[in-house]
Every structure is written in C-alpha cells, then in structure tokens.
Design an enzyme around this catalytic site. Structure first.
Site, PDB file in Angstrom:
ATOM      1  N   LYS A  48      36.483  35.609  36.109  1.00 53.34           N
ATOM      2  CA  LYS A  48      35.704  37.590  36.098  1.00 53.34           C
ATOM      3  C   LYS A  48      33.966  37.329  35.718  1.00 53.34           C
ATOM      4  CE  LYS A  48      40.653  38.779  35.584  1.00 53.34           C
ATOM      5  NZ  LYS A  48      41.189  37.984  36.012  1.00 53.34           N
TER       6      LYS A  48
HETATM    7  C1  LIG Z   1      42.328  37.586  36.345  1.00 51.87           C
HETATM    8  C2  LIG Z   1      42.530  36.131  36.842  1.00 51.87           C
HETATM    9  C3  LIG Z   1      43.562  34.921  36.872  1.00 51.87           C
HETATM   10  C4  LIG Z   1      43.967  36.612  38.338  1.00 51.87           C
HETATM   11  O1  LIG Z   1      42.743  36.891  39.601  1.00 51.87           O
HETATM   12  P1  LIG Z   1      43.484  37.920  40.141  1.00 51.87           P
HETATM   13  O2  LIG Z   1      42.523  38.407  41.169  1.00 51.87           O
HETATM   14  O3  LIG Z   1      43.482  39.247  39.400  1.00 51.87           O
HETATM   15  O4  LIG Z   1      44.412  37.430  41.508  1.00 51.87           O
HETATM   16  C5  LIG Z   1      44.023  34.389  37.270  1.00 51.87           C
HETATM   17  N1  LIG Z   1      43.376  33.745  36.874  1.00 51.87           N
HETATM   18  C6  LIG Z   1      42.291  33.693  35.338  1.00 51.87           C
HETATM   19  C7  LIG Z   1      42.363  32.737  34.615  1.00 51.87           C
HETATM   20  C8  LIG Z   1      42.236  34.826  35.195  1.00 51.87           C
HETATM   21  O5  LIG Z   1      41.234  35.560  34.592  1.00 51.87           O
END
Ligand SMILES: *Cc1c(COP(=O)(O)O)cnc(C)c1O
Length: 498
Positions: free
Chosen positions: A112
């Site tokens: 993120k």
């Molecule tokens: C947020 C996240 C996901 C999922 O991603 P999305 O965009 O919500 O589908 C997968 N792995 C990690 C480590 C995350 O932080």
C-alpha cells in the site's frame, strides 16, 4: 479526462475525484475511458525508471495536473532514500516462467506504500486546484496495512490530517504497534470493537452523513478518503504492472507483446483491478488470477456470478485479505455490464439490503475470459511458504503465499503454463511469527515474541531484517483510543478537536 460515478452521478475532474474520494451518489469514480498504450510506447518505456513509467501512465488520467506538478509529486513519493530498493518494485525470477514483483520495499513493508506515498501529494494539489481552504481530513478504515501506510503518507503534510480506524482485535500485533506508535501532529488512530467490515461500513456511513459533514465544516475540516476506493489510490497501482512487464522484456524473459499472467492476493479488489485497468490500456495480460484466503467470497463470485456475504468471517494468517465486502469490485461490475450504472445501482442496493447480489451466469462467463479465482486456507498457506523456501530459497509472507498456492492450482487445473508473475504484497518480516512457524513448525516458535521470530528468520534466510522492524521495539505508544462501531462519529470528532 473526466470521471464518472459507477452509479450514474455527475462528472468530475481527476483532482475532484481525488479530493472527494467517493461520488455524491455513493458510487466510485471511474475514468471516462482507458488511455491506450501502444507497443511502440511500451517499448519506449522499457529500460527507463519506475518514476518515468509512473509519469507516462498517470499523465493521461490526471489531466488537470500539470506535467511539472505530477513529476514533482512522483519524485517526492518515490524518492529512493525512502525505499529500500532503488527500483521501487524489483522483480525476482524463481524459474523461467515464474517471477515475483516485490511491492514491499517502502516505509511500512507492504504494497500500500506504493499508492499512499503518492496520494497525499495528489490530494494536497487537488485542494489547491479546487480552491479548498478547509483541512482535508482523511478518514481510513484499515484491515491492517492501509492504516500505517496512510499515516506515514499524510504525516505532517500541510493542510491535511489522517484518522485511521482499525478492528481492535483483528490486526497482527505488529500492525497494531506500527499504527499506535506513529508520530506527527496530524495523525489519529482509533480501534473499533468489531471487524474490518464494521470499520469500513462506519467510515462509508460518515461520508454519506450530511450532519456529520456540517459538524466537520464548523471545525474547518472536510472529510475525505484514502481507502482504495479513492481513484488516487488506484491509479498509482497501475504503474507496477507496466514496470514489471517492461523489466521482464528488458531481461529477455518475455518478448515484447507476449502475454503474461498475474496472480494477485486479493482483499478489497484494488490491486487486481489496477491490473485489469493496465490490461484495458493495452498491456498484454492473458489472465488475472484472483487469490483469496478462507474468506473466499470472490472465489465463489467468479464461479457463478453470485456475491454473497452471508457467511462466517474468518481471521486468517493473511489479515489484510480478511474482507467480505470488496469495494473495488463495483468498478469491475461497471465495466462488465458495459457501464450500465442503473444496473450497478440495483446490484449495490441488493448487496446493502440482503448481503447478496446476482450478476448472473452470463456476466460470470464474460469475466472468466479474463479472471480465474481460487483460495488457500491457513494450512495450505503455511505449506506453500515452506515449499517455496525449500525449493527456491525464497521467503514469502502469508499473503504472497496465498497467491503462490493459487497459481499452482491454476496451472494444475488449466494446464496454462503462460509466464506468470506473483504480486508480492508484504515483506515476510511483517508477519514473522507466522512465517517462522510455517518453516519450523509451531512448537519451535512457541513462546517467542515477534522480534525473536524476526531474528530467527534472518538467521534462516540470510535476508537482512528491515530497519523498520528493528526500530519498532523502542518507539513509545502514542495512540490508545477505542470505540464501538456506532461510536465512530463521536470518536473522530473528539480526536480532531484535540
Ligand atoms: C491490502 C493488502 C492486500 C489486498 O489488496 P487489495 O487491493 O485490497 O485487494 C493484500 N496483501 C497485503 C499485504 C495487503 O496489505
């Protein structure tokens, strides 16, 4: 480029979509079209930096930002000093048809960061462009990783504040520690006595609540979103699909124009949706493989077009994917029904009223031309961490391992050996206890705290422990507010008045 609401509401510019987060009718902002990237343009990008890819991809979407503004924002967000790999999203090769793109080299060790390092700059510019004098008060619901990434992104950015709601008992110890130790004058962290869906529903409700907005207005603040429903979160994620592709071409692992599959560990459907946008822009993607954990509502959806959240909610070893309502799916539905916003509205109404909507077998069949979906439970995930480490000496976190397992399933069931890329979303160190237990057995790590597990991993793998983990031990706790799911409004107002 203008932006529409998935539910049919008015047009917006890119900066308005980013500033407002959610459309007034409750829909999500979507670009009016997908800018096309020809093979010539793709070839021209190959061999250039991550930052240059970002500039080329984003300028077509963010048309009311000047090129200079955009490039400055990109340079600030992807400043190599703040990433522990100068290529931002390095690609590792496990075998000639299997690669991993690592999205965890930013400040919070999860994917993120890629979007949330850029978003605050886009928001700040958007406020200026739209003559917004109030403080942009970001409200975020997090299943674990978004929270810290948002706090780090917005920390001390002038004209903004950032308030994060997280499920009080639903994130890992370290995720919680990372959030509650955040510094900065404009950061707030509030635990919710409920799960992620409770927190997300609460935040969505605040965005739709005129009385709340008026109270915020009186405080000189304007609520906005940094959740993955904000288009400013989605757009930066399109970039790494392109950099991964051109880097594989550059290294001779792919011919220009050759198709590739991406397998994506999925929760709120933002990451994989960015892959879909990349495909619609012309990137040669054959399949997008949607990997879920035991909360496999998406696996069932892709099977027959029925989305049903009336099911047990599980806490798993991949907590950032412990989600039942995947908000970004709405954007895919919008494209799938050929932008029929009345239809999207009906589905979303059904979902809100009964927890179910049926997109129908015909739509499911269309989606299956591009998507394939599978899931792994915690046991399969632990087994996959061990299998990959033993075979390739490569250490995966549980989210990445879910994807790796589902790719094996996909290849077994379809026989498709297309070159595949696993999208790796978190550092194994971020989930050290689970990863260490997967490798050594749970008895071997019993009684060991997070930091002892991290040291164990370092010893086993020889991959150096990131300094973000090492530092965490000594930081003081600065946030300890907790509220009930129906007390979120009160909690945020009281935090922001401080
Ligand atoms: C947020 C996240 C996901 C999922 O991603 P999305 O965009 O919500 O589908 C997968 N792995 C990690 C480590 C995350 O932080």
């Amino acid at each position: 480029m203008s932006f529409f609401s998935t539910r049919g509401g008015a047009c917006a510019t890119a900066s308005q979509a980013i500033l407002w987060g959610l459309a007034k009718d409750g829909g999500l902002f979507v670009p009016s079209m997908f800018p096309q990237v020809s093979m010539e343009r793709l070839s021209a990008m190959a061999g250039t930096s991550y930052q240059n890819h970002a500039s080329r991809i984003l300028r077509d979407y963010l048309e009311d930002y000047s090129l200079a503004e955009l490039d400055d924002a990109i340079q600030a967000a992807y400043d190599p000093a703040e990433w522990d790999d100068p290529t931002i999203a390095p690609v590792r090769t496990l075998d000639p048809t299997l690669h991993v793109v690592e999205l965890f080299h930013g400040p919070t060790l999860a994917f993120k960061d890629i979007a949330l390092k850029l978003l605050p700059h886009l928001v700040s510019l958007a406020a200026e462009k739209n003559d917004e004098k109030r403080e942009v008060s970001i409200l975020v619901a997090t299943s674990g990783d978004t929270g810290k990434a948002a706090l780090e992104g917005f920390k001390d950015v002038p004209g903004t504040s950032c308030t994060v709601f997280y499920p009080h008992e639903g994130v890992s110890d370290v995720q919680k520690l990372q959030m509650v130790t955040t510094g900065g004058q404009n950061t707030h962290v509030i635990g919710v006595d409920g799960n992620f869906d409770d927190a997300q529903r609460g935040v969505k409700k605040l965005f739709g609540d005129e009385a709340f907005k008026e109270k915020m207005n009186e405080l000189g603040k304007m609520p906005s979103s940094a959740n993955s429903i904000n288009f400013g979160r989605l757009a930066p994620q399109i970039v790494y699909y392109f950099t991964t592709y051109t880097r594989l071409v550059k290294r001779g692992k792919l011919r220009m124009g050759q198709h590739v599959n991406f397998v994506v560990p999925t929760g709120n459907f933002g990451d994989i949706l960015a892959g879909y946008y990349a495909m619609r822009m012309g990137l040669p993607i054959r399949r997008l493989i949607c990997a879920s954990n035991k909360n496999n509502v998406l696996t069932d959806f892709f099977a027959d077009g029925t989305y049903d959240v009336n099911r047990e909610f599980y806490k798993t070893s991949s907590p950032s994917m412990d989600i039942l309502v995947s908000s970004n799916l709405e954007r895919l539905l919008y494209e799938c029904c050929e932008r029929d916003s009345e239809q999207v509205k009906l589905w979303m109404q059904d979902l809100a009223e009964s927890g179910v909507f049926c997109a129908g077998v015909k739509n499911a069949k269309e989606l299956k031309k591009i998507f394939w979906a599978g899931y792994a439970d915690d046991e399969m995930t632990a087994e996959e961490i061990r299998r990959v480490f033993e075979m390739d000496q490569y250490l995966m976190d549980p989210h990445t391992a879910v994807a790796s397992h589902v790719l094996q399933q996909y290849r077994r069931e379809t026989g498709d050996q297309t070159v595949a890329v696993i999208v790796s979303t978190a550092s194994p160190y971020k989930f050290a206890p689970d990863v260490a237990a997967s490798l050594l057995g749970s008895e071997a790590v019993e009684g060991m705290d997070f930091f002892a597990c991290a040291e164990k991993l370092e010893e086993l793998s020889k991959v150096p422990m990131p300094k973000q983990v090492r530092e965490l031990r000594d930081l003081p706790i600065r946030h300890n507010a907790v509220c009930a799911p129906d007390g979120m409004e009160e909690a945020v107002l009281s935090e922001l008045k401080k």
